[in-house]
Structures are given as C-alpha cells and as structure tokens.
Design an enzyme around this catalytic site. Structure first.
Site, short mmCIF file in Angstrom:
data_model
loop_
_atom_site.label_atom_id
_atom_site.label_comp_id
_atom_site.label_asym_id
_atom_site.label_seq_id
_atom_site.Cartn_x
_atom_site.Cartn_y
_atom_site.Cartn_z
N LYS A 75 0.86 -1.18 0.00
CA LYS A 75 0.01 -0.01 -0.03
C LYS A 75 0.79 1.24 -0.05
O LYS A 75 0.55 2.17 -0.81
CB LYS A 75 -1.02 0.03 1.17
CG LYS A 75 -1.91 1.26 1.35
CD LYS A 75 -2.71 1.21 2.59
CE LYS A 75 -1.76 1.79 3.62
NZ LYS A 75 -2.43 2.07 4.96
N ASP A 130 -6.39 1.27 0.90
CA ASP A 130 -6.47 1.36 2.31
C ASP A 130 -7.91 1.11 2.68
O ASP A 130 -8.61 0.67 1.79
CB ASP A 130 -5.88 2.73 2.90
CG ASP A 130 -6.75 3.85 2.49
OD1 ASP A 130 -7.85 3.70 1.66
OD2 ASP A 130 -6.76 5.11 2.90
#
Length: 227
Positions: free
Chosen positions: A121, A139
């Site tokens: 991420k 996220d």
C-alpha cells in the site's frame, strides 16, 4: 447498472468535481512523503501532519535520519500509533534509501518494498503520488468505498487493487486513489455513510440496495396496516 457504466460515471463526476485531488499529508519532497506515509499507517493524516514539522527539522534528509537511533526518533513520533516499530522502520528505511538507492526514492513497487515499513500500500502511494504511476493504494477507505459504489466485489485489498487498475482509465488511476480516499473520509464514512449529502448516490450500489430494503419495509408496513 453495469460495472462499466459505474466506472464511467465515477470518473466523470470526480474529474469535474475534484480535478486536482491530492494527498492531505504535508510534504516538500519525496523523502518527506515517504516518511509521512510510513507514519500514516493506522494513523490519521491530521496527526501525522502535527508531528512531521519537528521531525523534518531535526532530520531534514535520509542521511540525518540514518545516523539517528530509533530511541531518538521515538521522542519525535511518540503520539503516532505504534511509535516503537515506526521509529525502527524510519531509521532502517533511511539507511537503505541512502546506501542502496543513493538517496533517491525509487519508483518501482518492488524496490520500494525493500525498505522497512513500506508494504504494498505504501509503495503504491509513493509510486502514484511522486511518479504519477498507474498504481492504486488500497487502504480501508478505498476498500470500503470501491465496494459500496459497486466498482468491485473484491474481498481483499489486492483483489480490489487489481479490479480498480483493470477498469479505470490508466491516466486516472493515480488520482482516483485520492478520490476514493477523500470520499470515504468525509462522505462515505464507515459507520454511518452520509448518503443525504452524497452527490453520487445515483451510481452507488450500496444506496440502491438500502433504498430497495426501505421500500420493501414501507410496503410491508402499509400492507399490515391495511390488514
């Protein structure tokens, strides 16, 4: 509504409403963004922005941070979530950035993930924000909003990432990350989404399903009254 149509409406809406959407983290260079994104894991951008001015003043570059100890860094980030681990990650990251990448934040996802505290991420955030790469960081906001809107049925962050990258126009992927985050942060919040002020309920699968349930419940109540 077909998924292809949802994507089209999604891009059209946010391209018009938020053409310049960007991260809410405060930074002046790639090094600062990398530090900020590492700190932002399971922590709000607002809190990170409160901490980083003093942190960057004390450690203005990777060399200064690499020469520090995690205990010293901890004192600057103690109000951030998981400060012990993040302090160690920051020092480790700075050493690798300095010695393996010649103090240049790499653009490749695999290279970025070689540094402590940088998962997929975080790597996607850096690649998309700094290099405008077609990378989608997923996220909790992106995961939730993308599923609610009907842009994906993904059950994991990686599945959602792949679905979004596959279906979004390549040139819009880097900014779509911010569209989804900001919409999730301020409108499509986790517990009680603000559908009453949302401007894209016309394309939202979550809104369609909830409205259908309400209509069925209203019809059922009316039928009971008639009986």
């Amino acid at each position: 509504m077909l998924k292809k149509e949802r994507y089209k409406l999604f891009v059209e809406h946010f391209s018009a409403k938020q053409p310049d959407a960007e991260t809410e983290l405060h930074y002046n260079n790639p090094y600062q963004l990398l530090v900020s994104v590492i700190l932002s894991a399971q922590c709000t951008d607002k809190r990170v922005n409160m901490v980083t001015p003093a942190l960057f003043q004390r450690f203005p570059n990777a060399k200064a941070l690499a020469e520090a100890t995690s205990d010293i860094v901890f004192d600057y980030i103690r109000s951030i979530s998981y400060p012990n681990n993040k302090a160690k990650h920051l020092v480790g990251m700075a050493n690798i950035l300095l010695h393996e990448f010649n103090d240049v934040v790499p653009s490749g996802i695999d290279d970025l993930q070689k540094m402590p505290g940088v998962g997929r991420k975080t790597a996607n955030v850096i690649a998309s924000v700094i290099y405008n790469a077609p990378a989608m960081a997923v996220d909790t906001h992106v995961f939730r909003v993308a599923n609610r809107l009907g842009l994906t049925n993904g059950k994991t962050p990686l599945a959602v990432e792949k679905d979004l990258v596959k279906n979004l126009p390549e040139q819009d992927i880097h900014i779509a990350h911010h569209w989804l985050i900001l919409h999730g942060r301020y409108v499509c919040v986790a517990r009680s989404p603000k559908c009453d002020i949302c401007e894209i309920t016309y394309m939202c699968r979550y809104f369609e399903k909830n409205n259908l349930k309400k209509l069925k419940a209203e019809k059922l109540n009316i039928s009971r009254i008639d009986l």
